[in-house]
Design an enzyme around this catalytic site. Structure first.
Site, mmCIF file in Angstrom:
data_model
loop_
_atom_site.group_PDB
_atom_site.id
_atom_site.type_symbol
_atom_site.label_atom_id
_atom_site.label_comp_id
_atom_site.label_asym_id
_atom_site.label_seq_id
_atom_site.Cartn_x
_atom_site.Cartn_y
_atom_site.Cartn_z
ATOM 1 N N SER A 9 -85.434 30.114 -27.623
ATOM 2 C CA SER A 9 -84.691 31.356 -27.816
ATOM 3 C C SER A 9 -85.532 32.534 -27.370
ATOM 4 C CB SER A 9 -84.309 31.536 -29.282
ATOM 5 O OG SER A 9 -83.838 32.856 -29.455
ATOM 6 N N HIS A 34 -82.010 29.976 -24.265
ATOM 7 C CA HIS A 34 -81.057 30.467 -25.262
ATOM 8 C C HIS A 34 -81.179 31.987 -25.355
ATOM 9 C CE1 HIS A 34 -78.488 29.918 -28.830
ATOM 10 N NE2 HIS A 34 -79.219 30.862 -29.411
ATOM 11 N N MET A 38 -76.503 40.270 -29.818
ATOM 12 C CA MET A 38 -76.096 40.766 -31.144
ATOM 13 C C MET A 38 -75.604 42.196 -31.012
ATOM 14 S SD MET A 38 -79.187 39.361 -33.514
ATOM 15 C CE MET A 38 -79.917 37.729 -33.244
ATOM 16 N N MET A 69 -73.213 36.881 -30.820
ATOM 17 C CA MET A 69 -72.981 37.199 -32.234
ATOM 18 C C MET A 69 -72.367 38.595 -32.260
ATOM 19 S SD MET A 69 -76.589 35.582 -33.450
ATOM 20 C CE MET A 69 -77.123 35.499 -31.737
ATOM 21 N N MET A 138 -75.138 26.753 -37.155
ATOM 22 C CA MET A 138 -76.248 27.644 -37.517
ATOM 23 C C MET A 138 -76.961 27.097 -38.760
ATOM 24 S SD MET A 138 -76.349 30.130 -35.306
ATOM 25 C CE MET A 138 -77.702 30.991 -36.129
HETATM 26 C C1 DX5 Z 1 -80.683 33.797 -35.014
HETATM 27 C C2 DX5 Z 1 -80.609 33.391 -33.556
HETATM 28 C C3 DX5 Z 1 -81.557 32.324 -33.198
HETATM 29 C C4 DX5 Z 1 -83.022 32.702 -33.369
HETATM 30 C C5 DX5 Z 1 -83.760 31.456 -33.729
HETATM 31 O O1 DX5 Z 1 -79.654 34.689 -35.287
HETATM 32 O O2 DX5 Z 1 -79.294 32.921 -33.243
HETATM 33 O O3 DX5 Z 1 -81.308 31.818 -31.906
HETATM 34 O O4 DX5 Z 1 -83.593 33.236 -32.215
HETATM 35 O O5 DX5 Z 1 -85.084 31.776 -34.036
HETATM 36 P P1 DX5 Z 1 -86.028 30.770 -34.819
HETATM 37 O O6 DX5 Z 1 -86.104 29.504 -33.993
HETATM 38 O O7 DX5 Z 1 -87.306 31.507 -34.911
HETATM 39 O O8 DX5 Z 1 -85.381 30.501 -36.158
HETATM 40 ZN ZN ZN Z 2 -78.969 31.846 -31.266
#
Ligand code: DX5
Ligand code: ZN
Length: 226
Positions: A9, A34, A38, A69, A138
């Site tokens: 990500s 990824h 947001m 999101m 999630m």
């Molecule tokens: C959270 C995001 C994730 C985030 C994951 O809202 O959708 O993709 O970047 O980060 P880690 O792997 O640090 O939990």
């Molecule tokens: Zn994500």
């Protein structure tokens, strides 16, 4: 079963050097990139928008796995695919018009996917399973990287496999060496990891460790739902 894919990500990358960060994780073995979009409304954080996805598309060699999101996915789905999303994942909670969002993604040439927050049941996606290339479960409430993995969401992965879903099953939030095996055993095959990848001393070794953990767990007879 679809193959194991590791999707770092970019939320945990250095935003001042995004192109270098993309190259770094690609060279380290990332399968997908990824991208967390947001809107400061669906989630309490603002991150990446269309111009940054376009810029990423120009430098990326791997598919962009774009996770929106946002509160109005129907208004933006086509534009995120046109900007470069290979897979576009929207939230079940964000729309009552999932069928139209899927239509918009497919018409623009993207792969449609739907995401479920930790407290959203799989029934919000089951009517659409035959049209989705991926479902994202999630394992944290969306909004921020670096949160703690919620193992209580794992039964949803197994239930989606039992419901006959044969597409990609992605898990996002708190995935690292200590949590990836349980997610793979429950049926996930696409693993988002932000802090676990970008926070590692040795990024290639970390991605290899994650892949090994997922592949070993997926191959064990205890794997759920199969
Ligand atoms: C959270 C995001 C994730 C985030 C994951 O809202 O959708 O993709 O970047 O980060 P880690 O792997 O640090 O939990
Ligand atoms: Zn994500």
């Amino acid at each position: 079963m679809p193959p194991v894919r590791i999707a770092p990500s970019l939320l945990s990358a250095d935003f001042g050097r995004l192109a270098d960060e993309v190259r770094r994780v690609e060279d380290a073995g990332a399968d997908w990139l990824h991208v967390d979009v947001m809107d400061g409304h669906f989630v309490p954080n603002l991150t990446i928008g269309l111009p940054v996805v376009e810029a990423l598309k120009k430098v990326a060699r791997r598919p962009l796995d774009v996770h929106i999101m946002i509160s109005d996915p129907l208004a933006y789905a086509r534009r995120y695919v046109e900007a470069g999303a290979a897979t576009l994942t929207f939230h079940a909670e964000a729309t009552k018009e999932a069928g139209k969002v899927i239509d918009a993604i497919v018409a623009a040439g993207g792969q449609p996917a739907m995401a479920l927050n930790p407290d959203t049941p799989i029934e919000r996606v089951t009517p659409w399973l035959d049209r989705l290339s991926m479902v994202l479960v999630m394992s944290v409430f969306p909004g921020f990287g670096g949160q703690k993995f919620m193992p209580e969401v794992l039964p949803k992965l197994a239930a989606l496999r039992r419901a006959g879903f044969r597409g990609d099953l992605e898990i996002d939030g708190g995935i690292g060496p200590a949590t990836i095996a349980a997610a793979a055993q429950a049926g996930a095959n696409v693993f988002v990891a932000g802090s676990a990848v970008f926070g590692a001393q040795d990024v290639p070794a970390r991605i290899a460790e994650l892949r090994r953990g997922a592949e070993l767990a997926a191959a064990t007879p205890a794997a759920a739902g199969r």
